[in-house]
Design an enzyme around this catalytic site. Structure first.
Site, PDB file in Angstrom:
ATOM      1  N   HIS A 144       0.782  -1.197   0.104  1.00 52.02           N
ATOM      2  CA  HIS A 144      -0.124  -0.554   0.167  1.00 52.02           C
ATOM      3  C   HIS A 144       1.134   1.102   0.195  1.00 52.02           C
ATOM      4  CE1 HIS A 144      -3.137   2.410   1.223  1.00 52.02           C
ATOM      5  NE2 HIS A 144      -2.223   2.958   1.640  1.00 52.02           N
ATOM      6  N   GLU A 145       1.960   1.169   0.820  1.00 49.03           N
ATOM      7  CA  GLU A 145       3.035   2.519   0.901  1.00 49.03           C
ATOM      8  C   GLU A 145       3.383   2.173  -0.334  1.00 49.03           C
ATOM      9  OE1 GLU A 145       2.260   4.433   3.209  1.00 49.03           O
ATOM     10  OE2 GLU A 145       1.115   3.207   4.228  1.00 49.03           O
ATOM     11  N   GLU A 231      -6.151   6.846  -1.126  1.00 49.66           N
ATOM     12  CA  GLU A 231      -5.778   5.845  -0.994  1.00 49.66           C
ATOM     13  C   GLU A 231      -6.673   5.094  -0.707  1.00 49.66           C
ATOM     14  OE1 GLU A 231      -4.533   5.587   2.243  1.00 49.66           O
ATOM     15  OE2 GLU A 231      -3.483   7.374   2.026  1.00 49.66           O
TER      16      GLU A 231
END
Length: 316
Positions: A144-145, A231
């Site tokens: 995700h990062e 996100e």
């Protein structure tokens, strides 16, 4: 004696009004002078863009070290976490980005965040995550990062914030003569009424300040909405790379539990814990992240859709 004070107050009030009126006029003349010597539109746009880029670069160049220092972030050497770096290198190969520097920090709550871009990225993880998450969950959170680094999300938001500040600053400067004049009206009115310590703002001044506030709020909401969309996009990219939506869902659920549970203090979680999320409509609009519940629900649905698609494939 009272009549004398009233006369004195009127004189002071009119003097203040004259002072602010002259100051507003001089400011207006100065702005007209700047406008008269302005370059052509193309050069003006280039200058403003240069200011935005320079401001964003300065914020990144000097802000990142301060941010890392503020959370006691320390670089994690590959020899101290070889398994983590093996997974990280594999993820970076799939996403075709450079392996970022990994820092371990003491954050206010179990979390991770990314700084920079795909070639000079930094991933900061809270030290408690090593105890909280399984290897697959940690990998999903890293993916995700990395998706944020791949999409230049941090840099884009930094440029957007710099542009917002520039636009608001230019607008505030353009309306400065109006604001100065009505500030003088408010102060003069207070003296004439015999209440010099009170400086009520006139409706006109509220209007001048309101324009700046409205533009600032509108641009801020746009940047926050973009952040929330990114996100979700980073979640989708992490699922695409790892193929395990439930691993990321479980990781987010563990972060949510650790943040909400007071028992987390007894398991070495960093303190203080953050304030509860604002579930009001305004709170959701001003948030940079969508609710964890919404993200977890999307990931669970993705897992269900994958399972349904796999069951529907005929066996030959």
């Amino acid at each position: 004696m009272r009549l004398l004070f009233r006369a004195f107050a009127v004189v002071v009030g009119l003097s203040l009004l004259a002072f602010y009126a002259v100051l507003a006029l001089l400011t207006y003349q100065f702005l007209l002078l700047l406008w008269s010597v302005r370059p052509d539109p193309a050069v003006s746009v280039a200058l403003v863009s240069a200011v935005v880029l320079l401001t964003a670069w300065a914020n990144y160049r000097f802000g990142v070290p301060r941010l890392l220092a503020s959370v006691d972030a320390m670089p994690l050497a590959p020899e101290r976490a070889p398994a983590l770096y093996r997974r990280l290198d594999a993820l970076c190969d799939r996403m075709e980005i450079a392996t970022p520097a990994v820092y371990v920090a003491r954050l206010a709550a179990p979390n991770a965040f990314a700084l920079g871009g795909p070639r000079d990225g930094i991933v900061v993880v809270d030290r408690s995550l090593f105890r909280m998450l399984s290897a697959d969950e940690f990998e999903a959170l890293l993916a995700h990062e990395l998706a944020h680094l791949e999409g230049y999300d941090g840099l884009v938001q930094m440029f957007a914030i710099s542009a917002l500040r520039t636009v608001v600053g230019v607008l505030a400067l353009a309306l400065l003569p109006v604001a100065l004049f009505f500030e003088g009206v408010a102060r003069a009115t207070a003296w004439v009424r015999g209440t010099p310590t009170a400086t009520p703002l006139s409706n006109d001044e509220y209007g001048a300040a309101g324009v700046v506030t409205l533009v600032a709020v509108g641009l801020t909401l746009f940047v926050r909405a973009y952040s929330r969309r990114r996100e979700f996009a980073a979640d989708d990219r992490a699922v695409e790379v790892t193929g395990r939506p439930l691993s990321l869902a479980r990781a987010l659920h563990r972060l949510q539990q650790a943040t909400e549970s007071p028992l987390s203090l007894f398991f070495g979680m960093p303190t203080p814990t953050p304030a509860p999320a604002d579930d009001t409509q305004l709170g959701r609009l001003l948030s940079t992240h969508p609710p964890l519940e919404a993200r977890i629900e999307r990931l669970v649905k993705k897992a269900e859709q994958r399972d349904a698609a796999a069951r529907s494939i005929p066996i030959r």
